[in-house]
Design an enzyme around this catalytic site. Sequence first.
Site, PDB file in Angstrom:
ATOM      1  N   CYS A 190      -9.664   9.800  14.552  1.00 25.83           N
ATOM      2  CA  CYS A 190     -10.619  10.406  14.737  1.00 25.83           C
ATOM      3  C   CYS A 190     -10.820  11.998  16.150  1.00 25.83           C
ATOM      4  O   CYS A 190     -10.418  11.336  16.765  1.00 25.83           O
ATOM      5  CB  CYS A 190     -11.919   9.724  14.909  1.00 25.83           C
ATOM      6  SG  CYS A 190     -13.801  10.414  14.934  1.00 25.83           S
ATOM      7  N   ASP A 197      -6.914   6.484  11.916  1.00 29.49           N
ATOM      8  CA  ASP A 197      -7.184   6.633  10.824  1.00 29.49           C
ATOM      9  C   ASP A 197      -5.862   6.412   9.973  1.00 29.49           C
ATOM     10  O   ASP A 197      -4.708   7.691  10.494  1.00 29.49           O
ATOM     11  CB  ASP A 197      -7.681   7.805  10.526  1.00 29.49           C
ATOM     12  CG  ASP A 197      -9.176   8.558  10.664  1.00 29.49           C
ATOM     13  OD1 ASP A 197      -9.711   7.919  11.298  1.00 29.49           O
ATOM     14  OD2 ASP A 197      -9.824   9.460  11.371  1.00 29.49           O
TER      15      ASP A 197
END
Length: 283
Positions: A190, A197
């Site tokens: 992120c 992620d």
Amino acid sequence: MSQNTPEQSQLGKASAYIDRYDPSLLYPLPRAAKRQEIGITGRIPFLGADLWTAFELSWLNPRGKPQVAIAHITIPAESTHIVESKSFKLYLNSFNQSVFESADAVRDRIRADISAAIWHGEAVQGSAGVKLLLPEVFDREPVHELDGVNLDRLDVECTHYQPAPELLRAALHEQPVTETLVSHLLKSNCLVTGQPDWGSVQIRYTGPQIDQEGLLRYLVSFREHNEFHEQCVERIYMDILTRCQPTKLSVYARYTRRGGLDINPWRTSHPQQPPANIRTARQ
């Protein structure tokens, strides 16, 4: 109009969870700055969309009985803004204790609010698409992995963990091929919080044959890179387009969900139907 920045958003901050409908919770972020970083100015050199799935959507019917649904939301790539994901979650939570006449009314409200947010005060040039799946069809929702040749079978040495487009190579002087290549080793972080992620990525192309080992090492090189999902996919697209020179190219990533939302960006060089919004096993 002032420009929102990721740092000003609710990412990484304690938030009040409002359960009465409030469209002002949506936090648009401009696409332009990150696109400029990868050489995109003016007209974008691709088509596509961001395919969102919202698994935590609920509201009250006129008798006060809770209703639930899964929402598929399609945001056109040509929109000037994306919606920051935590604000999207907070916005959807605001439906929890709000009364709506029907699922159609909820769908129309979401479509109008998201469409307004992704153009952020400008005339809406392309509305968001919204489809609600009600519980009676939940059992029809498939799980399917991305089709293509699995790059992860290759026993490669990986030493780059920030995007390294120099790893990309293609047989520029040989006959073109048409291939679909897939990896499940995409990981980025992120942009604001640094949280991981996780994603799978599918690359379809026609053109000089791409060196598969170099492509896999390039995809792994995102492992310590901080950027939103949509921005990572556009970076991958532009790097492959620039260095491998395909005549046709599509890049599609499916990221695992966070906060009841998954985001699945898709970028393509040529007009076609978006891929079906079918979740993978990790989603």
